[in-house]
Design a protein around this motif. Structure first.
Motif, PDB file in Angstrom:
ATOM      1  N   LEU A 183       0.816  -1.211   0.000  1.00 52.31           N
ATOM      2  CA  LEU A 183       0.000   0.000   0.000  1.00 52.31           C
ATOM      3  C   LEU A 183       0.851   1.263   0.000  1.00 52.31           C
ATOM      4  O   LEU A 183       0.322   2.357  -0.091  1.00 52.31           O
ATOM      5  CB  LEU A 183      -0.941   0.007   1.209  1.00 52.31           C
ATOM      6  CG  LEU A 183      -1.936  -1.139   1.252  1.00 52.31           C
ATOM      7  CD1 LEU A 183      -2.810  -1.030   2.493  1.00 52.31           C
ATOM      8  CD2 LEU A 183      -2.790  -1.166  -0.001  1.00 52.31           C
ATOM      9  N   LYS A 184       2.160   1.125   0.100  1.00 49.23           N
ATOM     10  CA  LYS A 184       3.019   2.295   0.139  1.00 49.23           C
ATOM     11  C   LYS A 184       3.475   2.731  -1.243  1.00 49.23           C
ATOM     12  O   LYS A 184       4.095   3.768  -1.393  1.00 49.23           O
ATOM     13  CB  LYS A 184       4.236   2.034   1.021  1.00 49.23           C
ATOM     14  CG  LYS A 184       3.873   1.847   2.474  1.00 49.23           C
ATOM     15  CD  LYS A 184       5.093   1.641   3.320  1.00 49.23           C
ATOM     16  CE  LYS A 184       4.678   1.457   4.773  1.00 49.23           C
ATOM     17  NZ  LYS A 184       5.836   1.219   5.636  1.00 49.23           N
ATOM     18  N   ILE A 185       3.199   1.922  -2.241  1.00 46.82           N
ATOM     19  CA  ILE A 185       3.614   2.261  -3.603  1.00 46.82           C
ATOM     20  C   ILE A 185       2.398   2.272  -4.509  1.00 46.82           C
ATOM     21  O   ILE A 185       1.324   1.791  -4.151  1.00 46.82           O
ATOM     22  CB  ILE A 185       4.647   1.247  -4.133  1.00 46.82           C
ATOM     23  CG1 ILE A 185       4.063  -0.168  -4.123  1.00 46.82           C
ATOM     24  CG2 ILE A 185       5.934   1.295  -3.335  1.00 46.82           C
ATOM     25  CD1 ILE A 185       4.900  -1.185  -4.838  1.00 46.82           C
ATOM     26  N   ASP A 186       2.579   2.818  -5.698  1.00 47.65           N
ATOM     27  CA  ASP A 186       1.516   2.832  -6.687  1.00 47.65           C
ATOM     28  C   ASP A 186       1.330   1.411  -7.212  1.00 47.65           C
ATOM     29  O   ASP A 186       2.244   0.845  -7.816  1.00 47.65           O
ATOM     30  CB  ASP A 186       1.888   3.787  -7.818  1.00 47.65           C
ATOM     31  CG  ASP A 186       0.846   3.815  -8.915  1.00 47.65           C
ATOM     32  OD1 ASP A 186      -0.298   3.384  -8.682  1.00 47.65           O
ATOM     33  OD2 ASP A 186       1.174   4.270 -10.027  1.00 47.65           O
ATOM     34  N   CYS A 187       0.169   0.834  -6.975  1.00 48.03           N
ATOM     35  CA  CYS A 187      -0.051  -0.550  -7.400  1.00 48.03           C
ATOM     36  C   CYS A 187      -0.756  -0.638  -8.753  1.00 48.03           C
ATOM     37  O   CYS A 187      -1.025  -1.733  -9.224  1.00 48.03           O
ATOM     38  CB  CYS A 187      -0.793  -1.332  -6.325  1.00 48.03           C
ATOM     39  SG  CYS A 187      -2.367  -0.641  -5.819  1.00 48.03           S
ATOM     40  N   ASP A 188      -1.046   0.500  -9.403  1.00 50.60           N
ATOM     41  CA  ASP A 188      -1.724   0.470 -10.702  1.00 50.60           C
ATOM     42  C   ASP A 188      -1.007  -0.381 -11.753  1.00 50.60           C
ATOM     43  O   ASP A 188      -1.658  -1.175 -12.435  1.00 50.60           O
ATOM     44  CB  ASP A 188      -1.945   1.884 -11.238  1.00 50.60           C
ATOM     45  CG  ASP A 188      -3.269   2.471 -10.793  1.00 50.60           C
ATOM     46  OD1 ASP A 188      -3.872   1.933  -9.842  1.00 50.60           O
ATOM     47  OD2 ASP A 188      -3.709   3.458 -11.405  1.00 50.60           O
TER      48      ASP A 188
ATOM     49  N   GLU B 231      -8.482  -0.479   8.196  1.00 53.86           N
ATOM     50  CA  GLU B 231      -8.140   0.721   7.427  1.00 53.86           C
ATOM     51  C   GLU B 231      -7.358   0.354   6.171  1.00 53.86           C
ATOM     52  O   GLU B 231      -7.566   0.944   5.106  1.00 53.86           O
ATOM     53  CB  GLU B 231      -7.336   1.693   8.294  1.00 53.86           C
ATOM     54  CG  GLU B 231      -8.178   2.350   9.368  1.00 53.86           C
ATOM     55  CD  GLU B 231      -7.356   3.121  10.395  1.00 53.86           C
ATOM     56  OE1 GLU B 231      -6.095   3.100  10.329  1.00 53.86           O
ATOM     57  OE2 GLU B 231      -7.982   3.742  11.276  1.00 53.86           O
ATOM     58  N   ALA B 232      -6.466  -0.635   6.272  1.00 53.04           N
ATOM     59  CA  ALA B 232      -5.713  -1.089   5.103  1.00 53.04           C
ATOM     60  C   ALA B 232      -6.662  -1.654   4.058  1.00 53.04           C
ATOM     61  O   ALA B 232      -6.494  -1.415   2.856  1.00 53.04           O
ATOM     62  CB  ALA B 232      -4.669  -2.131   5.506  1.00 53.04           C
ATOM     63  N   LYS B 233      -7.684  -2.370   4.489  1.00 59.50           N
ATOM     64  CA  LYS B 233      -8.684  -2.918   3.558  1.00 59.50           C
ATOM     65  C   LYS B 233      -9.422  -1.786   2.856  1.00 59.50           C
ATOM     66  O   LYS B 233      -9.668  -1.842   1.650  1.00 59.50           O
ATOM     67  CB  LYS B 233      -9.658  -3.816   4.331  1.00 59.50           C
ATOM     68  CG  LYS B 233     -10.853  -4.300   3.539  1.00 59.50           C
ATOM     69  CD  LYS B 233     -10.496  -5.367   2.541  1.00 59.50           C
ATOM     70  CE  LYS B 233     -11.724  -6.076   2.010  1.00 59.50           C
ATOM     71  NZ  LYS B 233     -12.251  -5.510   0.782  1.00 59.50           N
ATOM     72  N   GLU B 234      -9.757  -0.742   3.593  1.00 57.77           N
ATOM     73  CA  GLU B 234     -10.440   0.408   2.996  1.00 57.77           C
ATOM     74  C   GLU B 234      -9.546   1.105   1.973  1.00 57.77           C
ATOM     75  O   GLU B 234     -10.010   1.504   0.901  1.00 57.77           O
ATOM     76  CB  GLU B 234     -10.887   1.383   4.088  1.00 57.77           C
ATOM     77  CG  GLU B 234     -12.018   0.829   4.948  1.00 57.77           C
ATOM     78  CD  GLU B 234     -12.303   1.667   6.191  1.00 57.77           C
ATOM     79  OE1 GLU B 234     -11.627   2.702   6.399  1.00 57.77           O
ATOM     80  OE2 GLU B 234     -13.205   1.269   6.959  1.00 57.77           O
TER      81      GLU B 234
END
Length: 132
Positions: A7-12, A69-72
């Motif tokens: 979640l700390k990087i762009d996962c696109d 929160e990580a799930k959100e």
């Protein structure tokens, strides 16, 4: 297909690649983010240094809250991804990308892929990131 994302990087780019592969193969995709597992040593250290059970329960509740929160955040990233990839979403058939946040022991940052392959009990196919 299981797609593990941070979640700390762009996962696109990762999502784009896995959905493209799923479209090409007819596979389903599951998205996973792992929250680091607290080892027994850490839990025991907390118990020794924090004898108040109420405080320990509060710490456990905080970890659950962080996972929620990580799930959100993950769900939001998926929505943003689909908003920017209309054609890919259509090709994927408007199916959901189920997301899970699990407590586990993500392999150390270097090298994650090698660690996943080593610990897996099922066949693993590793796909290198695209180099444009």
């Amino acid at each position: 297909m299981l797609c593990c994302v941070g979640l700390k990087i762009d996962c696109d780019p990762v999502l784009e690649q896995v959905v493209t592969l799923a479209v090409a193969t007819g596979a389903e995709v599951d998205i996973l983010h792992a929250v680091k597992y607290l080892s027994d040593d850490v839990v025991n250290t907390l118990r020794v240094n924090i004898p108040d059970c109420h405080i320990l329960d509060t710490l456990r509740d905080q970890r659950l809250k962080e996972a929620k929160e990580a799930k959100e955040v993950l769900d939001s990233r998926i929505e943003t991804f689909w908003a920017g990839h209309h054609e890919l979403r259509e090709s994927y058939g408007y199916r959901e990308l189920p997301c899970s946040v699990l407590e586990g022991y993500p392999t150390q940052a270097s090298p994650i892929t090698k660690g996943v392959i080593k610990r897996s009990h099922v066949p693993v196919v590793v796909v290198q990131p695209r180099r444009d």
